[in-house]
Design a protein around this motif. Structure first.
Motif, PDB file in Angstrom:
ATOM      1  N   THR A 137     -14.191 -43.931 -26.914  1.00 49.89           N
ATOM      2  CA  THR A 137     -13.947 -42.557 -27.319  1.00 49.89           C
ATOM      3  C   THR A 137     -15.255 -41.929 -27.812  1.00 49.89           C
ATOM      4  N   ASP A 144      -5.337 -40.888 -21.695  1.00 49.65           N
ATOM      5  CA  ASP A 144      -6.707 -40.394 -21.795  1.00 49.65           C
ATOM      6  C   ASP A 144      -6.809 -39.058 -21.055  1.00 49.65           C
ATOM      7  N   PRO A 145      -7.212 -37.986 -21.747  1.00 46.88           N
ATOM      8  CA  PRO A 145      -7.212 -36.666 -21.116  1.00 46.88           C
ATOM      9  C   PRO A 145      -8.212 -36.531 -19.979  1.00 46.88           C
ATOM     10  N   GLU A 146      -9.275 -37.318 -19.995  1.00 49.06           N
ATOM     11  CA  GLU A 146     -10.297 -37.185 -18.965  1.00 49.06           C
ATOM     12  C   GLU A 146      -9.931 -37.927 -17.677  1.00 49.06           C
ATOM     13  N   THR A 147      -9.429 -39.145 -17.812  1.00 51.20           N
ATOM     14  CA  THR A 147      -9.139 -39.962 -16.628  1.00 51.20           C
ATOM     15  C   THR A 147      -7.670 -39.909 -16.214  1.00 51.20           C
TER      16      THR A 147
END
Length: 235
Positions: A27, A65-68
């Motif tokens: 993170t 996970d907001p990105e992946t």
């Protein structure tokens, strides 16, 4: 990286798998996370709290996970064990807290059942929370719905909900899931109720125990139905 499989959606009652580490990362504040290909952990979402469990010797909790878009596992272990030693391709045992999983599944399924009972009153789903100690379903009133301004009217409505819930459980309606033409996962309670849902659920309504509607209240123009539920003995 191979696609991550949502094992928790395939079988609520499967609580241990041998998993392969699909990705690792950290993170913004440097906390390590791990994603496994065979993901057995339900992340918080849809009104349902996250699973808890272990990855190898480390206590973990899942989060999206907001990105992946992956469900990643963060350490909850306060004894110095971390996820830092794991690398992509490693094989590790994943274990979900079974008692907590069954409680969450029972609360979520009971929530669908109460929603179905509320629909029979002419109410429209507005929101839901399936957390232990906070479980409630909120509705808006359709124009054709009976008034709930009086406490006596609300208690009569609560009794009608209780009767419908008890009948469905006694009939032991099956709880199934399928994907529609748009790819949405639809959870069904027999022919009584169907709704898009990404949560965990019991196998059939007779698995539910102690489903209790504790209160029916009016809050800010909504009907709030509070409830409790648990999972019965495993068969």
């Amino acid at each position: 990286m191979e696609p991550q499989t949502a094992v928790y959606l395939e079988d609520t009652y499967l609580t241990a798998v041998t998993a392969h580490v699909a990705a690792t990362g950290s993170t913004a504040d440097g906390e390590a996370w791990v994603a496994v290909r065979e993901n057995i952990f339900h992340p918080q979402g849809g009104g349902q709290p996250a699973d808890r469990g272990r990855l190898g010797e480390c206590e973990v909790a899942p989060a999206r996970d907001p990105e992946t878009g992956l469900v990643v596992l963060h350490s909850r272990d306060d004894r110095g064990r971390t996820l830092d030693a794991l690398a992509e391709g490693d094989i590790v045992e994943a274990l979900v807290d079974a008692d907590l999983r069954l409680l969450h599944a029972a609360l979520h399924t009971a929530g669908h059942l109460i929603e179905a009972a509320g629909r029979a009153e002419g109410w429209v789903l507005a929101g839901n929370i399936h957390f232990p100690g906070q479980a409630r379903i909120e509705f808006t009133l359709a124009e054709t719905a009976a008034s709930l301004a009086d406490p006596e009217d609300r208690e009569k409505a609560a009794d009608r909900l209780r009767a419908r819930v008890a009948t469905a459980i006694a009939e032991d309606l099956p709880v199934t899931a399928e994907h529609d033409a748009e790819g949405r996962r639809i959870v069904r309670l027999g022919d009584l109720h169907a709704a898009p849902c990404g949560g965990t659920h019991v196998r059939s309504l007779a698995d539910l125990a102690d489903v209790t509607i504790t209160a029916v209240k009016m809050k800010k123009g909504r009907v709030r139905v509070s409830y409790t539920a648990s999972h019965g003995p495993l068969k």
